[in-house]
Scaffold this motif. Structure first.
Motif, PDB file in Angstrom:
ATOM      1  N   ILE A 282       0.764  -1.238   0.116  1.00 59.15           N
ATOM      2  CA  ILE A 282      -0.062  -0.074   0.142  1.00 59.15           C
ATOM      3  C   ILE A 282       0.658   1.303   0.000  1.00 59.15           C
ATOM      4  O   ILE A 282       0.449   2.329  -0.570  1.00 59.15           O
ATOM      5  CB  ILE A 282      -0.970   0.071   1.260  1.00 59.15           C
ATOM      6  N   ARG A 283       2.024   1.258   0.778  1.00 56.65           N
ATOM      7  CA  ARG A 283       2.914   2.264   0.557  1.00 56.65           C
ATOM      8  C   ARG A 283       3.207   2.630  -0.879  1.00 56.65           C
ATOM      9  O   ARG A 283       3.403   3.750  -1.237  1.00 56.65           O
ATOM     10  CB  ARG A 283       4.194   2.269   1.309  1.00 56.65           C
TER      11      ARG A 283
ATOM     12  N   PRO B 257      -6.275   2.930  -2.314  1.00 55.92           N
ATOM     13  CA  PRO B 257      -6.671   1.626  -1.954  1.00 55.92           C
ATOM     14  C   PRO B 257      -6.888   0.687  -2.882  1.00 55.92           C
ATOM     15  O   PRO B 257      -6.794   1.096  -4.190  1.00 55.92           O
ATOM     16  CB  PRO B 257      -8.253   2.270  -1.376  1.00 55.92           C
ATOM     17  N   ILE B 258      -6.866  -0.498  -2.831  1.00 58.13           N
ATOM     18  CA  ILE B 258      -6.982  -1.493  -3.723  1.00 58.13           C
ATOM     19  C   ILE B 258      -8.057  -2.567  -3.289  1.00 58.13           C
ATOM     20  O   ILE B 258      -8.214  -2.603  -1.868  1.00 58.13           O
ATOM     21  CB  ILE B 258      -5.594  -2.481  -4.065  1.00 58.13           C
ATOM     22  N   LEU B 259      -8.638  -3.266  -4.174  1.00 60.50           N
ATOM     23  CA  LEU B 259      -9.800  -4.063  -3.858  1.00 60.50           C
ATOM     24  C   LEU B 259      -9.374  -5.609  -3.944  1.00 60.50           C
ATOM     25  O   LEU B 259     -10.478  -6.341  -3.534  1.00 60.50           O
ATOM     26  CB  LEU B 259     -10.977  -3.728  -4.643  1.00 60.50           C
TER      27      LEU B 259
ATOM     28  N   ALA C 279     -14.730  -5.912  -0.102  1.00 62.85           N
ATOM     29  CA  ALA C 279     -14.815  -4.947   0.943  1.00 62.85           C
ATOM     30  C   ALA C 279     -13.836  -4.835   1.915  1.00 62.85           C
ATOM     31  O   ALA C 279     -13.315  -4.121   2.152  1.00 62.85           O
ATOM     32  CB  ALA C 279     -16.130  -5.409   1.433  1.00 62.85           C
ATOM     33  N   LEU C 280     -13.145  -6.352   2.201  1.00 60.60           N
ATOM     34  CA  LEU C 280     -12.195  -6.447   3.423  1.00 60.60           C
ATOM     35  C   LEU C 280     -11.057  -5.871   2.879  1.00 60.60           C
ATOM     36  O   LEU C 280     -10.679  -5.095   3.478  1.00 60.60           O
ATOM     37  CB  LEU C 280     -12.284  -7.882   3.786  1.00 60.60           C
ATOM     38  N   VAL C 281     -10.694  -6.054   1.683  1.00 61.49           N
ATOM     39  CA  VAL C 281      -9.379  -5.738   1.094  1.00 61.49           C
ATOM     40  C   VAL C 281      -9.362  -4.056   0.832  1.00 61.49           C
ATOM     41  O   VAL C 281      -8.366  -3.533   1.228  1.00 61.49           O
ATOM     42  CB  VAL C 281      -8.910  -6.401  -0.232  1.00 61.49           C
TER      43      VAL C 281
ATOM     44  N   THR D 125      -7.613   1.143   2.467  1.00 65.38           N
ATOM     45  CA  THR D 125      -7.781   2.169   2.822  1.00 65.38           C
ATOM     46  C   THR D 125      -7.441   2.789   4.010  1.00 65.38           C
ATOM     47  O   THR D 125      -6.644   3.952   4.381  1.00 65.38           O
ATOM     48  CB  THR D 125      -9.241   2.549   2.790  1.00 65.38           C
ATOM     49  N   GLN D 126      -7.432   1.883   5.270  1.00 66.37           N
ATOM     50  CA  GLN D 126      -6.868   2.194   6.459  1.00 66.37           C
ATOM     51  C   GLN D 126      -5.256   2.349   6.450  1.00 66.37           C
ATOM     52  O   GLN D 126      -4.935   3.269   7.156  1.00 66.37           O
ATOM     53  CB  GLN D 126      -7.389   1.316   7.327  1.00 66.37           C
TER      54      GLN D 126
END
Length: 673
Positions: A340-341, A346-348, A632-634, A639-640
């Protein structure tokens, strides 16, 4: 590939760019170019460069000036027809100091202006600064292979390959999510350029030029995908037979692959998934690579995703030096924060995580450049989305037909929870909105609806912001005027190129995972000549009935094992949500999904996320998880993590006083005292 960055004062009262800010920006993208650093600075502008040396290793340092010192450039990418352009420019009187494609770009710009970009066959993000004219030119390649972001703040323009470099330049630049970018991500898998998930940050769209002339900005496209208009044998349409098309496709791919092997002063390897596209690229690449050719494959501990049999079959046939890495769910969870860095969005799906590990393996084996098969599905109609669109349009013309609805059974055979397994539910799901079967975006609306369902998890404030806009309508409103005159398949391809390919596949799964370990990806299927040919082909050559990539399979048949050519399409996938719920799951997951962290980020409702987490914890395998819950979970977790890394904290560039700067030029007569 490299990392570029810069600062431009937009008016006379703005502060000149500081050397320290440029060093921080270069440090923030050091992973993109570990070989050399370079700076240029005058009263108005500053340029920074982190170099990955691939072409003209001795003399290609940047920032680079033209022979007269009238213009400066920082460049990320490769121009594969630069020798052809160099010869043409030499005949026109231009003289060169280096063998680099970077210098060719500068001379081409001096000769042809913005029209130079139309002549370039390659992948790039670049900035050209003309101090005398006070003009800065930003340009990005046709398909968005190379990233380029910018931000106007405090009377200055900041631009860079990655957002983290912009944030590193100036502490006062706001760090906050943009609701429009978040909404776009949870509609179309990614915010579509120029939109970005960070407030105030924009992304130059693929195929565009943005010019700052005496502080005023203008932007326009120099290229966009084109397809034949209307029926018949009109202009821009391939008029040959299918056999002739097969031969033309094979020759174009051979030439594109040869360019990407030979236009490098370092060894070039190849990703090998075991599918048709990468197998074809690896086989063609082997012809031009010399004695030693290295291929790299992902294997999975979960058998559902593993393609080892086909990977080894092609590796054995080509005689490549083959390398493999086996990825487990716990491996994905362990590297997900680093992923993510680098994605900076965000990715799904977790699919980028194994590719992050694969690029690390490539780097460990001493390879800087790899070929991949990316782009084949978009250009030759390889996705189930194209087949789904064809079936639904056919069904939509007679919505009461049960025979036509049965064609749905031929879709998604590789999914353990295929949406067509239960006919009644499949007809209900795919049968929505059938009256709009001739409308723009019809083939994509099932994906967009599925993705948008994640917004049920938004907190009230984010939900309200999301409801004030319609990302799909905004996208449709920007379609080219000729779009309605294209065939339905061409319309579907255009939207796929504009959204998923450019904004997600070439970014989160492509450039960002490759450059995390200083690896340059090259994409023969995105060669300008290959794309022009593919777009000109009749639809039936690409999607013949429901046989995807028909012409490509025919082109590959003489040179690939029949098992690879005949195998059913299996897109690249990886284990998703349940990667994060093992008994030894890393502690960051619980923290990121905690009520405190969710409230701080201000995107998701903590109670809704808690219910989703409980649902995931109760499952035992991906086969028990719905597609919607997996995404949704990913999406929530990524995002967090993005909020933790870029909003809650302030990422800074690395400023090392002992760092060697290979090019350090200050235009002293224009610098302030």
């Amino acid at each position: 590939m490299c990392g570029i960055a810069g600062i431009l004062a937009l008016n006379a009262t703005a502060e000149p760019p500081s050397r320290e800010a440029l060093l921080r920006m270069a440090g923030a993208v050091a992973h993109r170019g570990p070989d050399e650093r370079g700076l240029y600075r005058d009263r108005r502008a500053g340029l920074a460069h982190a170099r990955l040396s691939v072409v003209d290793l001795r003399h290609g340092q940047q920032p680079l000036a033209d022979c007269d010192g009238l213009a400066w450039i920082v460049f990320n990418g490769e121009i594969f027809n630069y020798l052809e352009l160099r010869d043409r420019l030499f005949a026109l009187g231009h003289r060169f100091r280096t063998r680099s494609d970077t210098e060719v770009i500068l001379h081409a710009y001096r000769e042809w202006g913005q029209a130079a970009f139309e002549r370039m066959n390659g992948q790039w993000a670049l900035a050209i600064w003309d101090p005398a004219a006070g003009r800065l030119v930003l340009s990005r390649d046709r398909y968005g292979i190379c990233p380029l972001h910018f931000c106007e703040h405090g009377g200055r323009l900041f631009f860079a390959s990655e957002v983290k470099a912009i944030f590193a330049a100036e502490a006062a630049i706001p760090r906050a999510f943009d609701p429009a970018g978040i909404d776009g991500t949870f509609t179309m898998w990614a915010a579509v350029a120029p939109q970005n998930v960070f407030h105030g940050i924009r992304e130059l769209p693929p195929g565009h030029v943005r010019i700052y002339d005496k502080g005023m900005a203008r932007e326009y496209p120099f290229w966009r995908p084109r397809f034949p208009e209307g029926p018949g044998r009109g202009q821009g349409r391939f008029s040959g037979s299918l056999d002739e098309a097969v031969e033309e496709v094979r020759l174009a791919l051979e030439a594109a692959t040869a360019l990407r092997i030979l236009q490098a002063d370092v060894p070039v390897g190849c990703y090998l998934s075991g599918g048709l596209d990468s197998s074809l690229v690896a086989t063609l690449g082997r012809r031009f690579a010399g004695e030693r050719f290295q291929t790299f494959s992902l294997r999975f501990a979960d058998a559902e995703y593993d393609e080892t049999e086909f990977q080894r079959l092609v590796a054995d046939m080509t005689g490549s030096e083959h390398h493999e890495i086996v990825v487990s769910r716990s491996d994905i969870a362990a590297v997900f924060p680093q992923v993510i860095r680098h994605t900076e969005r965000p990715i799904l799906r977790t699919a980028p995580a194994p590719l992050y590990l694969l690029s690390r393996l490539v780097r460990e084996r001493g390879i800087k450049v790899v070929l991949t098969g990316e782009g084949a599905d978009e250009m030759f109609a390889g996705y189930d989305l194209f087949r789904e669109g064809k079936v639904r349009r056919f069904w939509g013309r007679q919505p009461a037909s049960t025979k036509r609805a049965r064609l749905l059974e031929r879709l998604y055979p590789y999914l353990s929870r295929s949406p067509v397994r239960q006919q009644a539910l499949a007809r209900q799901f795919f049968g929505r909105n059938m009256e709009a079967h001739a409308a723009a975006g019809f083939a994509h609306d099932t994906r967009w609806r599925t993705t948008s369902a994640i917004k049920r998890l938004f907190c009230p404030e984010m939900r309200a912001a999301s409801e004030r806009r319609d990302a799909v309508s905004e996208l449709i409103s920007t379609l080219p005027v000729e779009f309605p005159r294209w065939s339905p398949l061409a319309q579907d391809q255009y939207l796929e190129i504009r959204t998923l390919m450019s904004s997600y596949l070439l970014s989160s799964q492509g450039d960002r995972m490759l450059m995390a370990h200083s690896i340059e990806g090259r994409f023969p299927f995105l060669d300008d000549n290959v794309v022009s040919l593919a777009n000109a082909l009749p639809d039936a050559y690409k999607l013949r009935g429901l046989d995807e990539k028909h012409v490509l399979k025919r082109a590959a048949a003489p040179i690939l094992p029949p098992e690879v050519v005949a195998r059913k399409k299996q897109p690249y996938r990886a284990p998703n949500a349940l990667s994060f719920f093992a008994t030894d799951a890393p502690a960051y997951i619980r923290e990121a999904l905690s009520e405190r962290a969710l409230r701080a980020a201000g995107v998701f409702d903590p109670q809704s996320v808690a219910r989703l987490v409980g649902k995931c914890q109760a499952r035992t395998g991906d086969g028990d998880m719905s597609n919607s819950d997996n995404m949704a979970l990913v999406g929530v977790l990524s995002t967090q993590l993005l909020h933790q890394q870029f909003v809650a904290t302030r990422p800074a560039g690395v400023t090392n006083p002992d760092l060697k700067i290979d090019v350090d030029y200050e235009h002293r007569e224009k610098m302030p005292a």
